[in-house]
Design a protein around this motif. Structure first.
Motif, PDB file in Angstrom:
ATOM      1  N   ASN A 135      -5.146 -44.779  25.133  1.00  0.00           N
ATOM      2  CA  ASN A 135      -6.515 -45.492  23.818  1.00  0.00           C
ATOM      3  C   ASN A 135      -5.649 -46.338  23.110  1.00  0.00           C
ATOM      4  N   PHE A 178      -6.993 -49.702  22.710  1.00  0.00           N
ATOM      5  CA  PHE A 178      -7.969 -50.794  21.933  1.00  0.00           C
ATOM      6  C   PHE A 178      -7.300 -51.895  21.215  1.00  0.00           C
ATOM      7  N   ASN A 228      -9.266 -55.319  21.090  1.00  0.00           N
ATOM      8  CA  ASN A 228      -8.831 -56.190  19.977  1.00  0.00           C
ATOM      9  C   ASN A 228      -8.393 -57.371  19.608  1.00  0.00           C
ATOM     10  N   ARG A 258      -3.534 -34.668  26.744  1.00  0.00           N
ATOM     11  CA  ARG A 258      -4.885 -35.170  25.318  1.00  0.00           C
ATOM     12  C   ARG A 258      -3.852 -36.355  24.639  1.00  0.00           C
ATOM     13  N   LYS A 317      -3.683 -39.366  25.978  1.00  0.00           N
ATOM     14  CA  LYS A 317      -5.090 -39.839  26.662  1.00  0.00           C
ATOM     15  C   LYS A 317      -4.635 -41.148  25.403  1.00  0.00           C
ATOM     16  N   GLN A 318      -4.422 -40.278  24.639  1.00  0.00           N
ATOM     17  CA  GLN A 318      -4.320 -40.961  22.884  1.00  0.00           C
ATOM     18  C   GLN A 318      -3.839 -41.913  22.739  1.00  0.00           C
ATOM     19  N   HIS A 366     -14.908 -49.126  21.876  1.00  0.00           N
ATOM     20  CA  HIS A 366     -14.265 -49.197  23.046  1.00  0.00           C
ATOM     21  C   HIS A 366     -15.026 -48.130  23.655  1.00  0.00           C
ATOM     22  N   VAL A 367     -15.380 -47.401  23.446  1.00  0.00           N
ATOM     23  CA  VAL A 367     -15.968 -46.109  24.629  1.00  0.00           C
ATOM     24  C   VAL A 367     -17.691 -46.093  24.908  1.00  0.00           C
ATOM     25  N   SER A 422     -14.767 -48.351  16.609  1.00  0.00           N
ATOM     26  CA  SER A 422     -14.067 -47.739  16.990  1.00  0.00           C
ATOM     27  C   SER A 422     -14.565 -47.850  18.257  1.00  0.00           C
ATOM     28  N   ILE A 423     -16.579 -46.999  18.049  1.00  0.00           N
ATOM     29  CA  ILE A 423     -17.085 -46.916  19.577  1.00  0.00           C
ATOM     30  C   ILE A 423     -17.427 -47.646  20.044  1.00  0.00           C
TER      31      ILE A 423
END
Lengths: 439, 261, 296
Positions: A294, A298, A302, A287, A290-291, A401-402, A398-399
């Protein structure tokens, strides 16, 4: 060392065979039973039983005067059983909570056991030597007779689990539901407790009182990190158990001063730690990784977004831009920016010419999509969540990106193919030609 | 419909709260005026308790800020009172009614100091207000649900706060207790105190509260009861979830995406 | 004389454990104390190796660190690894205990430390290990002195922070809301538990520590309805376990620690049965009084 390994794998001495087979059998049977107690959230049951068998063993010896493994096992099973019943009774019929009853039961039974054991030892009965192997276990001392007892019990346990698989599964996940189905829940729980007692009673001779709990809990806990399916969990736990059994046996064979039981538990614990940290999906480090991923993702997205919005302002999406120009639009750290651009150019989303960077066609499409998602989400937040237009930007940051393509489609349909966001900025359309007013 | 108020007692600004990265409250912006009795309503799992807990600083915020009387919670803790859900504690605990009520003074008494006589009197006074003064020596496990709730209310009263946050104070209590509690709340509001209550029972909303916060993962409405407590807004709050929103929430948990970059 | 020294030491251990144990069982953390009492083994071994002997301070430090580490790991696996608490406890303490046993075996040649002593200790040797000053004057048994210091620490801790312990035990979120940090007091309490475990260790062993941490408080919990009384009553049960435990062990020539745990268990069983009768009678009279005054 290699000699020893060779001796080990070829079972050069019958003793090796006994130890290895014994360790494997009891590791597997306790791992399988442990999965059910783990899922019933009664993982520490094994700890109670393993402490509570000691008085039974001593009493059995006092009564029979012999160390016949079957007699000892019977005595051990009886007190092991009583400890669980007593614990349940205390919880059910007083205000005492489960954790207290657990600790109380295990420490008192063990105290009685120690008292009896020392009483026997001091009584000068010569036949008693070796009774204390139950305390710390001694897998290396497994002999033919024990092995027969082990195999028999391991087989009984596995057969019971095989026949009651469906029922155990139900009572482990949802006792109340099992009750409404008309299953004899109490009887089934009795059977489960009984095979747990059996698994503990046999295992304890190899690994000892304290570590027995690990033989039940640790493989189950490790296996749980890899799967959500019970059948796979049982298999994995059994494999983890067997592997630790062999490894533990080998380590203590290769280096005779090393105890087998603690090494079995050590190997199991290492497997568990690896699972906690690295298992896909649930592992802690996975996890964290994963961050990190991310963050990289991002940054790239961006950057592409900045290129796109700069393109919007001068109606030229593919023109070359300096790092200063990018940083003026959005506060990137210089080193981060350089790293991000290099990665994007490696991935083919931007190209560069001297110190100037521009979007490729693929980069344009990707940047456009991010901007599109950002603005659609802002619109969604204002329309459906009634969030004020001046508060939606941060969330969308942030949304954007998902959101998956599938969600993108639904969002588009829900908003009825919108053309402007709450700030009146245009929402780029999917089939929008690249505007490139190169003068 | 979100109605803001000038110079509010409670101001929540752009608040997002997540459990394990999954947002359970999205972008809440609201304000509650002084002296109001404010009900937080919404379906199960809408985030009502979460909202109160984040106001009390018990859950980390993913974004936004909360101001009480235009100050941070830490600066003003002694003026703020909190009543957790009754089920959140173990009522078998070996303590008397008075012991529990006196906890309301702990914040004021300060670290390592003993309870003084004045604190005891304040506690007895609060017990009288909730009609429990005869029970002050009673072991708490011997209380009925309604009496337990009264004890919790008395504990809050001894805090002598200016704003009260209560998590489901009417859940599982008898009619007499419910009446007694609402009378006390009205009296407090009359003295200019502000009261925020998580509430379940829609029947009593319009008689109990003069301000309503309607939640369902997001803020559906906030404002005076007569303007906000409408059929249309209720349907919006209770009429099912925004599936897209919850799916995005799940995705954020799965991908471990921070709510804010 | 020796008997009195042993009983005295046992009583000091019993009171220390009963006081801390009362908080532990009210916080539903009884099994965490079990975990700590086992998991300190590697800390003791490592401290033993580094200090090159039974330097009490080093042992306390080593075991204390491991005790806190255990509490932390259990929380960590539970919070970050999403492992259920009971499994988190089980995995953590067995792993650390296995490590301890392996270290013991590894250093077996040069260490006067064995797992027997860790598990069930030997309080009978307490009078033999005395502290002697440079002047040659004997201060008395080491265990007795160490346990006295620990008990004084615990009494001071409870006296000074009674209010904080009370509120964080009963209602941690309310405590946090009024500005009393539940986490801080959690770790403060667990530090003392580790300290007590280690200090009691040499004399009574891990299992008796657990028995004394849990059983007398559980017995007192059945009887009383006030925390202060619970602290006093459980200490009394602790002392009587020590006294009668010693007598029992003396009579049948068995382990003193084991006998103390046995007596603690018997006391619990007796009180359990009596309280069940009492409660039944109470409910019956309550029902009767309800029937006689239907208006109440």
């Amino acid at each position: 060392m290699t000699d020893r390994l060779w001796e080990f794998v070829t079972f050069a001495y019958p003793n090796i065979k006994y130890v290895v087979l014994g360790s494997i059998l009891l590791s597997i049977s306790s791992a399988v039973v442990g999965c059910f107690t783990f899922l019933k959230k009664k993982a520490l049951l094994g700890d109670v039983i393993s402490h509570a068998v000691l008085p039974g063993i001593c009493l059995s010896f006092i009564v029979s005067g012999s160390k016949n493994p079957f007699l000892l096992i019977i005595g051990a099973s009886i007190t092991g059983w009583i400890s669980i019943v007593a614990m349940d009774y205390i919880v059910r019929s007083s205000k005492i909570k489960e954790d207290t009853a657990t600790g109380l039961s295990l420490s008192v039974f063990f105290g009685i056991g120690i008292l009896l054991l020392t009483y026997i030892q001091h009584s000068g009965n010569a036949a008693q030597t070796g009774l204390d192997t139950f305390l710390f276990g001694n897998a290396a001392a497994l002999i033919g007779e024990d092995l027969i007892a082990f195999s028999l019990i391991a087989v009984i346990i596995l057969v019971v689990v095989y026949f009651f698989y469906k029922e155990f599964k139900l009572i482990s996940f949802d006792t109340q539901f099992a009750n409404t189905l008309g299953l004899p829940v109490r009887t089934l729980e009795l059977i489960l407790t009984s095979i747990t007692v059996l698994a503990v009673v046999t295992g304890i001779q190899a690994v000892g009182v304290v570590l027995m709990a690990a033989m039940l809990i640790t493989p189950a806990a490790a296996a749980r990190f890899w799967t959500n399916r019970l059948s796979i969990m049982l298999t994995l736990a059994a494999i983890f158990g067997a592997f630790s059994g062999i490894t533990g046996a080998y380590i203590s064979y290769a280096s005779p001063s090393m105890p087998t039981g603690p090494w079995i538990v050590m190997v199991l614990s290492i497997i568990a730690l690896i699972s906690f940290f690295f298992a896909p999906g649930k592992g802690i480090l996975i996890r964290v990784f994963k961050q990190y991923q991310n963050q990289r993702k991002f940054l790239g997205e961006n950057l592409l977004k900045v290129f796109y919005t700069l393109g919007e302002s001068n109606q030229n999406f593919l023109s070359y831009r300096s790092q200063e120009e990018l940083m003026a639009k959005r506060a990137f750290k210089e080193s981060t920016l350089a790293k991000g651009l290099t990665r994007l150019s490696r991935e083919g989303f931007v190209t560069h010419h001297r110190a100037q960077w521009a979007l490729t066609k693929e980069g344009y499409e990707k940047g456009k999509r991010i901007v599109r998602l950002h603005r659609m989400w802002e619109l969604y937040l204002t329309e459906y969540l009634k969030i004020a237009p001046d508060h939606v930007h941060e969330d969308a940051e942030s949304i954007e990106h998902v959101i998956t393509p599938e969600l993108e489609l639904r969002l588009e349909r829900l908003l009825d193919h919108p053309s402007v966001d709450p700030h009146k900025a245009p929402i780029p359309q999917k089939q929008q030609p690249i505007i490139n007013n190169e003068q | 419909m979100i109605i803001q108020t000038e110079n509010p007692a409670l101001e929540i600004h752009d608040l997002t709260v997540s459990y394990d990265r999954k947002p359970v409250l999205w972008g809440i912006d609201l304000s509650v005026p002084y002296g109001s009795i404010c009900g937080i309503i919404g379906p199960n799992g809408a985030g009502k308790s979460t909202l109160i807990k984040s106001v009390m600083g018990l859950i980390p915020l993913s974004s936004g800020y909360i101001k009480i009387f235009n100050q941070e919670l830490d600066e003003i803790r002694l003026k703020v009172s909190y009543v957790p859900q009754r089920e959140s504690v173990d009522w078998d605990f070996p303590a008397s009614v008075l012991d529990i009520v006196m906890m309301g003074r702990y914040g004021k008494v300060g670290l390592f100091r003993n309870i003084r006589k004045a604190d005891k009197e304040a506690a007895m006074n609060a017990l009288e207000q909730v009609g429990m003064e005869k029970f002050y020596r009673r072991q708490i496990s011997q209380l009925s649900g309604g009496q337990q709730q009264r004890v919790f209310l008395a504990r809050a009263l001894t805090q002598q706060a200016d704003i009260y946050f209560m998590d489901e104070p009417f859940a599982g209590v008898d009619a007499a207790t419910e009446k007694a509690i609402i009378q006390i709340l009205r009296r407090l509001a009359g003295e200019g105190k502000t009261i925020v209550v998580v509430h379940h029972d829609l029947q009593s909303v319009s008689t109990y509260f003069n301000w309503i916060i309607m939640l369902n993962l997001r803020l559906v409405a906030s404002g005076p009861t007569e303007k906000v407590f409408t059929q249309q807004l209720l349907e919006e709050a209770y009429g099912g979830k925004l599936t897209l929103l919850s799916e995005v929430g799940e995705l954020m948990k799965k991908e471990q995406v921070p709510t804010r970059e | 004389m020796n008997a009195i020294l042993i009983i005295l030491t046992g009583s000091l251990v019993a009171i220390s454990c009963s006081l801390l144990g009362s908080y532990l069982i009210l916080r539903k953390m009884a099994m965490v104390s079990d975990a700590i009492s086992h998991a300190v083994l590697p800390g003791i071994v490592i401290a033993f190796m580094m200090a090159g002997g039974r330097d009490s301070l080093a042992l306390l430090l080593g075991a204390g660190i491991l005790g806190i580490l255990t509490t932390f790991l259990i929380e960590f696996f539970h919070q970050k690894g999403k492992l259920q608490t009971d499994a988190s406890i089980g995995v953590t303490f067995t792993w650390l205990f296995a490590l301890g046993v392996i270290l013991v075996s590894y250093y077996a040649g040069n260490a006067h430390i064995d797992q027997d002593c860790v598990l069930y200790g030997e309080i009978a040797y307490v009078p033999l290990d005395v502290i002697i000053l440079d002047s040659g004057q004997s201060l008395g048994p080491k265990a007795l002195i160490v346990m006295s210091v620990v008990l004084v620490l615990i009494l001071l801790f409870i006296k000074v922070s009674y209010k904080e312990l009370f509120i964080t035990t009963f209602d941690p979120s309310f405590a946090n809301a009024v500005g009393i940090s539940a986490t801080f007091w959690h770790y403060a309490l667990m530090s003392l538990v580790s300290l007590t475990t280690v200090a009691s260790f040499e004399s009574v062993g891990a299992i008796l520590v657990v028995a004394l941490l849990i059983t007398p408080p559980a017995t007192a919990y059945l009887i009383t309805e006030r925390l202060k009384k619970m602290l006093i009553i459980s200490s009394a049960f602790g002392v009587s376990s020590a006294v009668f435990g010693y007598l029992l062990a003396y009579t049948i020539d068995g382990s003193i620690a084991g006998a103390m745990a046995t007596v603690a268990g018997i006391q619990f069983a007796i009180v359990f049965v009596i309280m069940k009768k009492v409660n039944k009678a109470r409910t019956r009279s309550a029902v009767l009084s309800l029937e006689s005054e239907p208006t109440s």
